[in-house]
Design a protein around this motif. Structure first.
Motif, mmCIF file in Angstrom:
data_model
loop_
_atom_site.group_PDB
_atom_site.id
_atom_site.type_symbol
_atom_site.label_atom_id
_atom_site.label_comp_id
_atom_site.label_asym_id
_atom_site.label_seq_id
_atom_site.Cartn_x
_atom_site.Cartn_y
_atom_site.Cartn_z
ATOM 1 N N MET A 379 -1.264 -2.304 -10.140
ATOM 2 C CA MET A 379 -0.347 -1.475 -10.913
ATOM 3 C C MET A 379 0.441 -0.570 -9.963
ATOM 4 N N GLY A 380 1.738 -0.492 -10.158
ATOM 5 C CA GLY A 380 2.554 0.466 -9.423
ATOM 6 C C GLY A 380 3.004 0.034 -8.047
ATOM 7 N N ASP A 473 2.170 -10.148 -13.733
ATOM 8 C CA ASP A 473 1.955 -9.405 -14.978
ATOM 9 C C ASP A 473 0.480 -9.218 -15.308
ATOM 10 N N VAL A 474 -0.416 -9.789 -14.507
ATOM 11 C CA VAL A 474 -1.848 -9.522 -14.661
ATOM 12 C C VAL A 474 -2.198 -8.437 -13.651
ATOM 13 N N LYS A 475 -2.537 -7.262 -14.149
ATOM 14 C CA LYS A 475 -2.624 -6.104 -13.269
ATOM 15 C C LYS A 475 -4.005 -5.443 -13.325
ATOM 16 N N VAL A 476 -4.388 -4.868 -12.189
ATOM 17 C CA VAL A 476 -5.569 -4.011 -12.121
ATOM 18 C C VAL A 476 -5.134 -2.661 -11.559
ATOM 19 N N ASN A 477 -5.947 -1.662 -11.796
ATOM 20 C CA ASN A 477 -5.670 -0.325 -11.297
ATOM 21 C C ASN A 477 -6.427 -0.122 -9.983
ATOM 22 N N HIS A 478 -5.706 -0.010 -8.875
ATOM 23 C CA HIS A 478 -6.339 0.264 -7.581
ATOM 24 C C HIS A 478 -6.498 1.780 -7.475
ATOM 25 N N ALA A 479 -7.569 2.286 -8.053
ATOM 26 C CA ALA A 479 -7.783 3.731 -8.203
ATOM 27 C C ALA A 479 -8.626 4.242 -7.046
ATOM 28 N N ARG A 480 -7.973 4.480 -5.921
ATOM 29 C CA ARG A 480 -8.690 4.938 -4.736
ATOM 30 C C ARG A 480 -9.081 6.411 -4.855
ATOM 31 N N PRO A 481 -10.328 6.715 -4.628
ATOM 32 C CA PRO A 481 -10.709 8.129 -4.578
ATOM 33 C C PRO A 481 -10.315 8.711 -3.230
ATOM 34 N N SER A 482 -9.891 9.977 -3.224
ATOM 35 C CA SER A 482 -9.531 10.596 -1.943
ATOM 36 C C SER A 482 -10.756 10.790 -1.078
ATOM 37 N N ARG A 483 -11.835 11.281 -1.655
ATOM 38 C CA ARG A 483 -13.128 11.375 -0.976
ATOM 39 C C ARG A 483 -14.210 11.139 -2.017
ATOM 40 N N LEU A 484 -15.250 10.472 -1.626
ATOM 41 C CA LEU A 484 -16.372 10.271 -2.524
ATOM 42 C C LEU A 484 -17.643 10.636 -1.784
ATOM 43 N N LYS A 485 -18.499 11.423 -2.385
ATOM 44 C CA LYS A 485 -19.730 11.830 -1.712
ATOM 45 C C LYS A 485 -20.936 11.113 -2.310
ATOM 46 N N VAL A 486 -21.729 10.557 -1.433
ATOM 47 C CA VAL A 486 -22.992 9.948 -1.814
ATOM 48 C C VAL A 486 -24.091 10.695 -1.077
ATOM 49 N N LYS A 487 -24.908 11.371 -1.806
ATOM 50 C CA LYS A 487 -25.983 12.194 -1.217
ATOM 51 C C LYS A 487 -25.430 13.157 -0.171
ATOM 52 N N GLY A 488 -24.278 13.732 -0.485
ATOM 53 C CA GLY A 488 -23.720 14.742 0.404
ATOM 54 C C GLY A 488 -22.928 14.200 1.563
ATOM 55 N N GLU A 489 -22.864 12.854 1.711
ATOM 56 C CA GLU A 489 -22.120 12.278 2.823
ATOM 57 C C GLU A 489 -20.727 11.898 2.357
ATOM 58 N N ALA A 490 -19.738 12.290 3.121
ATOM 59 C CA ALA A 490 -18.360 11.947 2.769
ATOM 60 C C ALA A 490 -18.080 10.512 3.171
ATOM 61 N N THR A 491 -17.510 9.726 2.256
ATOM 62 C CA THR A 491 -17.172 8.330 2.537
ATOM 63 C C THR A 491 -15.672 8.214 2.702
ATOM 64 N N TRP A 492 -15.252 7.618 3.813
ATOM 65 C CA TRP A 492 -13.830 7.517 4.127
ATOM 66 C C TRP A 492 -13.152 6.522 3.212
ATOM 67 N N LYS A 493 -11.997 6.860 2.696
ATOM 68 C CA LYS A 493 -11.272 5.909 1.863
ATOM 69 C C LYS A 493 -10.465 4.971 2.752
ATOM 70 N N ARG A 494 -10.309 3.760 2.305
ATOM 71 C CA ARG A 494 -9.620 2.751 3.088
ATOM 72 C C ARG A 494 -8.109 2.911 2.939
ATOM 73 N N GLY A 495 -7.365 2.633 3.988
ATOM 74 C CA GLY A 495 -5.921 2.766 3.963
ATOM 75 C C GLY A 495 -5.239 1.507 3.483
ATOM 76 N N ASN A 496 -3.907 1.551 3.417
ATOM 77 C CA ASN A 496 -3.135 0.412 2.956
ATOM 78 C C ASN A 496 -3.152 -0.714 3.965
ATOM 79 N N GLU A 497 -3.003 -1.928 3.466
ATOM 80 C CA GLU A 497 -2.770 -3.067 4.350
ATOM 81 C C GLU A 497 -1.412 -2.863 5.019
ATOM 82 N N VAL A 498 -1.257 -3.380 6.208
ATOM 83 C CA VAL A 498 0.023 -3.290 6.893
ATOM 84 C C VAL A 498 0.972 -4.319 6.313
ATOM 85 N N ASP A 499 2.117 -3.890 5.839
ATOM 86 C CA ASP A 499 3.115 -4.807 5.295
ATOM 87 C C ASP A 499 4.029 -5.295 6.399
ATOM 88 N N ILE A 500 4.307 -6.587 6.396
ATOM 89 C CA ILE A 500 5.247 -7.166 7.352
ATOM 90 C C ILE A 500 6.535 -7.458 6.612
#
Length: 506
Positions: A379-380, A473-500
């Motif tokens: 989506m988007g 027209d078949v869409k999913v929501n790529h809802a990336r969290p900015s930061r997500l904590k699991v047991k107090g550890e910050a998990t890095w969010k993945r960046g965009n694929e490089v477009d050519i």
């Protein structure tokens, strides 16, 4: 009382005796040092690789070519493939070592002898080094010359090739020519390979026996056709684009219940909250659950609250590996191997279903056509879609390489039968429905690629003659969290694929 007079001749004799004594003492010290070096070297050699690194279950120590210290080779006829990026160490000019594509049509093998010489098999020359402005480059020299010694080291499954220089452990490592020859995990083709302080990612090597490499690339070779009047290089057949066609009626098997035909396959890394969120979005959008196989690198130390949330979705199989360095390719393969349904829907862990996730449309395409993959969209944004083409991409036609045309699928608009909103494509985003058996038949994702696996599997799909459909027209929501904590550890969010960028497309 006796007196001793120093005469010039006696003084000379004394000086000679003193010098001889110093030489004798120095010689003993050096012999002891050399002996100590040999002992240390033999200790390292006796702790060489015990298992074949990087080939999963395809090879074993008995057939991989790795030798013990009692043989003449530690390993023989193996490619040195960079763990981070998947390219090979090679020499295109017969002199210096550089980063190159792992070319199935070119011998790129090395051998390491038990007297610590690293031999480049294509020319039979040995690897040596050359220092320029404090940078240590690797080059080839005659083995009769005084070449340097190399050692191997296995650090808990991570394999490195080292040279000891002035007491420092240096590793074979790619260097960036554009960045003052610093260590790089993203080398360009032709970047030099030298000796640097060992870097956990950049210096890590995957040994690939030549025979296994050739077997791995048979699918690509099947697409190679001889040059003809319109094509003057190999792999011309790779550029052919056959349309997606309807299956004969007797080969069509309709899926009437999605939960019996489709399993969601997800690779995650310590983000169980997102898998639960995905399962909830499936239930909310479809009104029922779908089977989900989620593979997590681990470790399995999640609190009970997470376990209880997962248990709320009986069709969710959450597998936690004991290998915290599993990699996305192996994780996806392990997830797909547990799929029991005809199709699997691949997606990342930060995806959510919406009312526009018309999974039944993708199922209908695979049910009725000869497509192997039917892709959805984000989506988007347009996502990572396009066509491949192998050919010349410089003005003097001196270099051939794989080109990628971003956005070409919708521009060419080769529609899918009975689905005019869907088009023929060759690479899509990591959100697609695929035939389980066909993906496993080509070996799934390359287990040696910890990253950059995305293009690789689509290249191999195309080389095997398998077709990809794209439904914008078949869409999913790529809802990336900015930061997500699991047991107090910050998990890095993945960046965009490089477009050519899309260039002139024919």
């Amino acid at each position: 009382m006796l007196t001793f007079k120093f005469t010039p001749s006696r003084l000379l004799v004394c000086l000679v005796l003193v010098m001889l004594s110093i030489l004798i003492i120095f010689n003993k010290i050096m012999r002891g040092t050399v002996r100590e070096t040999e002992i240390l070297r033999n200790v390292k050699l006796s702790n060489l690789v015990k298992d074949y690194i990087g080939l999963g279950t395809r090879a074993s120590p008995t057939n991989s070519g790795l030798k013990t210290n009692n043989s003449s080779y530690i390993f023989r006829n193996h490619r040195l493939r960079l763990w981070y990026g998947g390219r090979c160490v090679d020499s295109t000019d017969g002199e210096k070592l550089t980063v190159q594509f792992c070319d199935p049509d070119v011998e790129q093998a090395f051998s390491l002898t038990t007297d610590n010489r690293l031999i480049y098999e294509r020319t039979g020359r040995c690897v040596n080094y050359k220092t320029k402005d404090t940078v240590v480059f690797l080059e080839l020299a005659d083995c009769s010359d005084d070449t340097i010694a190399f050692l191997t080291e296995d650090r808990n499954g991570e394999f490195y090739i080292q040279h000891i220089m002035k007491g420092d452990e240096l590793c074979i490592t790619p260097m960036s020519e554009l960045n003052n020859f610093n260590v790089t995990t993203s080398p360009c083709l032709g970047d030099p390979v030298g000796l640097k302080s060992c870097d956990k990612a950049a210096s890590r090597i995957l040994l690939m026996e030549e025979g296994f490499f050739q077997e791995d690339r048979k699918l690509l070779k099947m697409a190679v056709v001889p040059p003809n009047s319109s094509c003057d290089f190999k792999a011309c057949g790779f550029n052919k684009r056959e349309p997606v066609e309807l299956l004969p009626p007797d080969q069509v098997t309709r899926c009437t219940k999605l939960w019996e035909c489709v399993t969601l396959a997800v690779k995650t890394t310590r983000r169980p909250h997102l898998i639960v969120r995905l399962a909830k979005s499936v239930r909310d959008s479809l009104g029922f659950d779908l089977p989900i196989v989620a593979y997590d690198d681990g470790p399995n130390d999640y609190p009970e609250s997470i376990t209880q949330q997962i248990a709320e979705y009986p069709l969710l199989k959450y597998v936690v590996s004991n290998n915290e360095d599993l990699g996305i390719s192996r994780g996806r393969n392990l997830a797909v191997m547990q799929v029991k349904t005809r199709y699997f829907f691949l997606l990342d862990d930060d995806i959510k279903f919406t009312q526009d996730t018309k999974l039944d449309k993708l199922v209908e395409i695979l049910d009725s056509t000869d497509a192997t993959v039917a892709s959805a969209s984000y989506m988007g944004r347009t996502g990572f879609t396009g066509y491949f083409q192998f050919g010349y991409f410089n003005t003097n036609k001196s270099k051939r390489r794989m080109g990628f045309y971003h956005g070409a699928c919708t521009m060419v608009n080769q529609t899918i039968p009975n689905h005019p909103s869907c088009v023929r494509c060759e690479i899509s985003s990591n959100v697609f429905l695929a035939r389980t058996k066909e993906i496993l038949d080509i070996g799934g994702w390359d287990p040696e690629l910890m990253i950059v696996e995305h293009k690789d599997i689509f290249i191999r799909l195309k080389a095997a003659g398998m077709k990809v459909a794209l439904c914008p027209d078949v869409k999913v929501n790529h809802a990336r969290p900015s930061r997500l904590k699991v047991k107090g550890e910050a998990t890095w969010k993945r960046g965009n694929e490089v477009d050519i960028g899309l260039s002139t497309f024919r």
